[in-house]
Design an enzyme around this catalytic site. Structure first.
Site, mmCIF file in Angstrom:
data_model
loop_
_atom_site.group_PDB
_atom_site.id
_atom_site.type_symbol
_atom_site.label_atom_id
_atom_site.label_comp_id
_atom_site.label_asym_id
_atom_site.label_seq_id
_atom_site.Cartn_x
_atom_site.Cartn_y
_atom_site.Cartn_z
ATOM 1 N N ASP A 1 4.764 -5.997 8.981
ATOM 2 C CA ASP A 1 5.163 -5.217 7.853
ATOM 3 C C ASP A 1 4.865 -3.921 7.890
ATOM 4 O OD1 ASP A 1 2.230 -6.809 7.026
ATOM 5 O OD2 ASP A 1 2.530 -5.970 5.235
ATOM 6 N N GLU B 1 0.608 -7.632 4.966
ATOM 7 C CA GLU B 1 -0.245 -7.384 5.357
ATOM 8 C C GLU B 1 -0.826 -6.059 5.085
ATOM 9 O OE1 GLU B 1 -3.712 -5.879 6.194
ATOM 10 O OE2 GLU B 1 -1.963 -4.932 6.117
ATOM 11 N N GLU B 2 0.425 -5.410 4.372
ATOM 12 C CA GLU B 2 -0.531 -4.591 3.378
ATOM 13 C C GLU B 2 -0.561 -5.174 2.153
ATOM 14 O OE1 GLU B 2 -1.661 -2.315 4.680
ATOM 15 O OE2 GLU B 2 -0.310 -1.870 6.118
ATOM 16 N N ARG C 1 -16.889 -4.338 16.107
ATOM 17 C CA ARG C 1 -18.629 -4.738 15.608
ATOM 18 C C ARG C 1 -18.567 -5.582 16.114
ATOM 19 N NH1 ARG C 1 -20.102 -3.852 10.956
ATOM 20 N NH2 ARG C 1 -22.370 -2.919 11.960
ATOM 21 N N HIS D 1 -0.420 5.425 7.010
ATOM 22 C CA HIS D 1 -0.178 5.573 5.720
ATOM 23 C C HIS D 1 -0.007 6.651 5.679
ATOM 24 C CE1 HIS D 1 -1.934 1.435 4.016
ATOM 25 N NE2 HIS D 1 -1.523 0.948 5.985
HETATM 26 ZN ZN LIG Z 1 -2.154 0.005 6.616
HETATM 27 ZN ZN LIG Z 2 -2.550 -1.688 9.272
#
Ligand SMILES: [Zn+2]
Ligand SMILES: [Zn+2]
Length: 388
Positions: free
Chosen positions: A81, A138-139, A178, A360
């Site tokens: 997305d 995902e956003e 990590r 972004h």
């Molecule tokens: Zn993002």
């Molecule tokens: Zn992302």
């Protein structure tokens, strides 16, 4: 072994898919064109199974190894997305859709995983099964969770899951990871303070929600400075404060909104508890009342120890040992791959996007230079985990 040679050969083709996705961004669950192209390409690569409509617009592809697929199942995940941002890159392949843009590099993640799928379907140099997962939303839409709720992990009997995100500021070809928390839990709050409005010249006859609100904004800072252990991390940000309509009127209500980011469940719980206590106590003290809406977002993205060691070993093969940061700092942003890591052991790694605008940002662009190493990382994860 550095970058897989065949992947280096495919890099231009992978970049051409990437630029096509970039030009045609789709947000949240609306990734219809993207998912159709992903599914078409996977079928053209000769995958054993391609299933659409998992988690509404997610796509799953299955590649069985040379032994027919018996054995362990490794899941590789990419997000598809884009974001509701007006692109300002001026690129020849910039977004053709006003107000939408691939500003997080998911166009690159999807393309690199497609490249890996093409290679794995061609060579099948492993014993077991690789499952490639392309998720929507995902956003902020929890597309990963939607795919899990549709049976992703059980239907394909996935044993371990891996994902990758590009990272501006990290040199191209380098990786950073990590053990444990690597991305934050992202929670959201909205506080409505109700007082008693009135004439600005007669404050004694009112209950001023602005005064109460400012006290709350200040007191919320003590969650980070006094409630949470200084060795733990938490962010409490009030980002919206709305009240009032005229200079000579004390308003009836004020609204505060903001976000809390944390890296452990205990800190997350503590921060929510303290927010409730502070808001209610201060409202009582000033004679106002509060309504608190607390919306839990993505959980902490926590890497599993053994799978992180394994991911490091793969990244080191590709990049060289001195180009993999094994104890990178966690980030206070969120990531819905967290839901997959709650279901199955796995690891999430950053891959350098070089000196680019930040994620972004309207001038951000995925760096095609990381395609060879990123795609090789997916390929070698499978070949190494399921060594023939
Ligand atoms: Zn993002
Ligand atoms: Zn992302």
């Amino acid at each position: 072994m550095p970058v897989v040679n065949r992947i280096a050969d495919l890099a231009d083709e992978i970049a051409s898919w990437r630029r096509d996705f970039h030009e045609n961004p789709e947000i949240m669950y609306e990734t219809v064109r993207t998912a159709a192209k992903v599914a078409d390409l996977l079928r053209s690569f000769g995958l054993d199974e391609v299933v659409t409509g998992i988690g509404r617009t997610g796509v799953v592809g299955v590649i069985r190894g040379k032994n027919g697929g018996a054995g362990r199942v490794i899941g590789l995940r990419a997000d598809m997305d884009a974001l509701p941002i007006a692109e300002m890159t001026g690129l020849p392949y910039a977004s053709k859709t006003p107000g939408k843009m691939h500003a997080c590099g998911h166009d690159g993640h999807t393309s690199m995983l497609l490249g890996a799928a093409k290679y794995l379907a061609e060579t099948r140099n492993f014993n077991g099964t690789a499952v490639v997962i392309f998720q929507p939303a995902e956003e902020g839409g929890a597309g990963a969770k939607a795919m899990i709720d549709d049976g992703l992990m059980t239907r394909w009997a996935i044993d371990e899951v891996y994902s990758l995100h590009n990272l501006p500021g990290l040199p191209v070809g380098e990786f950073a990871i990590r053990k444990g928390p690597i991305m934050a839990a992202t929670d959201e709050f909205r506080i409505t303070i109700t007082g008693r409005g009135g004439h600005a010249a007669k404050p004694h006859e009112t209950v001023d929600p602005i005064i109460t609100g400012t006290q709350i904004v200040s007191a919320l800072q003590t969650i980070a400075s006094r409630a949470v252990n200084p060795l733990d991390s938490v962010v409490v940000s009030v980002t919206i404060f709305e009240a009032g309509t005229a200079f000579n009127v004390i308003p009836e209500t004020a609204t505060l909104r903001g976000t809390i980011r944390s890296l452990t469940d205990a800190t997350r719980d503590l921060a929510e508890k303290r927010l409730n206590e502070i808001v209610n106590a201060l409202c009582t003290a000033y004679g106002a009342t509060a309504e608190i809406e607390f919306r839990r977002g993505y959980p902490v993205t926590a890497n599993h120890d053994d799978q992180t060691d394994f991911a490091v070993s793969v990244a080191e093969e590709i990049a060289g040992p001195d180009r993999v940061q094994k104890e990178t700092e966690p980030m206070m942003g969120g990531e819905d791959f967290s839901y997959m890591l709650l279901e199955r052991p796995g690891a999430y790694i950053f891959a350098g996007n070089g000196d680019s605008a930040s994620l972004h940002h309207p001038r951000y662009n995925f760096n095609d230079g990381l395609i060879p190493s990123g795609s090789s990382y997916f390929v070698r994860l499978v070949e190494k985990a399921l060594a023939a």
